[in-house]
Structure formats: structure tokens, C-alpha cells
Design a protein around this motif. Structure first.
Motif, short mmCIF file in Angstrom:
data_model
loop_
_atom_site.label_atom_id
_atom_site.label_comp_id
_atom_site.label_asym_id
_atom_site.label_seq_id
_atom_site.Cartn_x
_atom_site.Cartn_y
_atom_site.Cartn_z
N ALA A 6 39.29 42.98 38.58
CA ALA A 6 39.03 42.03 37.50
C ALA A 6 37.54 41.85 37.28
N GLY A 33 43.22 42.25 31.63
CA GLY A 33 42.00 41.61 32.14
C GLY A 33 41.21 42.43 33.13
N ALA A 34 41.68 43.60 33.49
CA ALA A 34 40.98 44.43 34.46
C ALA A 34 39.79 45.12 33.80
#
Length: 223
Positions: A33, A3-4
Motif C-alpha cells: 500500500a 489501493g496498492a
């Protein structure tokens, strides 16, 4: 990527000096993020601006890797990094970096025109209106105050609807009142656009407005 939108692994930067190799950054591990606002703070010479340049692919690390929007910057050539920046990234600099021979409107249109966007003028007019400069469209940078120049720069950064916005001391060349107005504008537009913001600043009050503060001390992440 977990998710980064921006991530580093063992990032380091060394340069040559008359005294030999000089380490500017070492062992930097960061994960940011999507939609997060992050401030990079620390004393002058700590490596903040160098880190920003590496995160944006403006410079290459000596060691380690950087992933931006899922792409490994260290695996791309210069053209590939430029393409990725053009598609995904916006910049706001302390010294504005406006083209002196272009009007405010033309400066904001420029990144869209370079990308072949046929609605560049309409989009530029809209975002300049959003930053309160619809009465300054035909003015050149030399005819604008410092705060107005930075508003043009912010409009130019947001007009491409970037996923990531990098800001290097965005209030550093402004008086206190102008700096506060620019901060309100920057964070307001960032919330509306849901952009990921990575901000380098000496100003603790500006850093405190971010979701997270990362301190750089002598080229390393502080603890």
C-alpha cells in the motif's frame, strides 16, 4: 489495484545455467500500500535482490506481472519503464552508486537535471542540508566516508520526491554506528515524505523497523 502502489501476480524468474534452466523466483504474490514500509528478508541466494529488480522494472520477469503506481511494468518497453522510474522511483544501493567525477552537490542534482528541473541546485542544496552534508557540497565521493557517501545517495534518492523508494542493503557496507545513523536518517526522511519504502536487508533489527516483513525462501514467499 485496490489501493496498492506496488503489486505482483504470479511473478517468476528463470535463467539459463550450464545445468539447464534455473528458477530464482516462483509464484510471488505481493501487494504493498501507499506509504507502507516493507522489508524483504531471507538467506543469501534466496532471490531478494532479483525480486527488487523486478519490482522496480530494472529486469523483466519470466512469468507473471508487476504493477507500479497503476502501470503494468511488463507491458512497457525499456524506455517506458525508465520514464516511470524517473518520475516515481528512488534508489539507495549498498555500494552507493555515486558518480566519482561529480561532487556531492552535482550527484544529487543529476536526476533533477535529467528531468529538466530548473531548480535542481536549490533542491539539491536543501536535501543535502537535511542529511547534514551542507558542509560537504563540493567534495567528491573519494573525499567522503562510507556513511557520508550513503547520505549523499539518500539525498539523491529523495530529491525527486519519489512515490516509491527501493533500498538494497543500505547499511551493508557500513560499520555498526554508521549503519544505525543511516537507518535513522532513512526512516526519518521516509516518514516526513510519506514515501513507500521497499527494503532488502540481512539485518533483522533494520527489518523490524518496517511495517511488514516478507521472507523470501528459495525463491518463494515464506509462510
Amino acid at each position: 489495484m485496490n489501493g496498492a502502489v506496488l503489486r505482483t501476480e504470479n511473478l517468476g524468474k528463470q535463467v539459463s545455467s550450464p545445468e539447464g534452466s534455473l528458477t530464482i523466483l516462483e509464484g510471488v504474490e505481493i501487494s504493498i500500500a501507499a506509504g507502507e514500509t516493507v522489508a524483504l528478508v531471507g538467506p543469501s541466494g534466496a532471490g531478494k535482490t532479483t525480486l527488487l529488480a523486478l519490482l522496480a522494472g530494472l529486469d523483466l520477469p519470466s512469468t507473471g506481472r508487476v504493477w507500479l503506481c497503476g502501470e503494468d511494468l511488463t507491458a512497457l518497453d525499456e524506455d517506458g519503464r525508465a520514464r516511470l522510474r524517473g518520475e516515481r522511483v528512488g534508489f539507495v544501493f549498498q555500494s552507493f552508486h555515486l558518480v566519482p567525477s561529480l561532487t556531492a552537490l552535482e550527484n544529487v542534482m543529476l536526476p533533477l537535471e535529467l528531468a529538466g528541473n530548473r531548480s535542481a541546485e536549490a533542491s539539491a542544496r536543501e536535501v543535502l542540508g537535511a542529511v547534514g552534508l551542507d558542509h560537504r557540497l563540493a567534495h567528491y565521493p573519494k573525499q567522503l566516508s562510507g556513511g557520508e557517501k550513503q547520505r549523499v545517495a539518500i539525498a539523491r534518492a529523495f530529491v525527486t520526491r519519489p512515490q516509491l523508494l527501493f533500498a538494497d542493503e543500505p547499511t551493508g557496507n557500513l560499520d555498526t554506528a554508521s549503519g544505525q545513523r543511516i537507518a535513522e536518517l532513512l526512516f526519518g526522511l521516509n516518514r516526513q515524505a510519506k514515501t513507500t519504502l521497499v527494503l532488502v536487508t540481512h539485518e533483522r533489527a533494520l527489518a523490524a523497523r518496517c511495517d511488514r516483513v516478507i521472507e523470501i525462501v528459495a525463491g518463494r514467499i515464506g509462510t
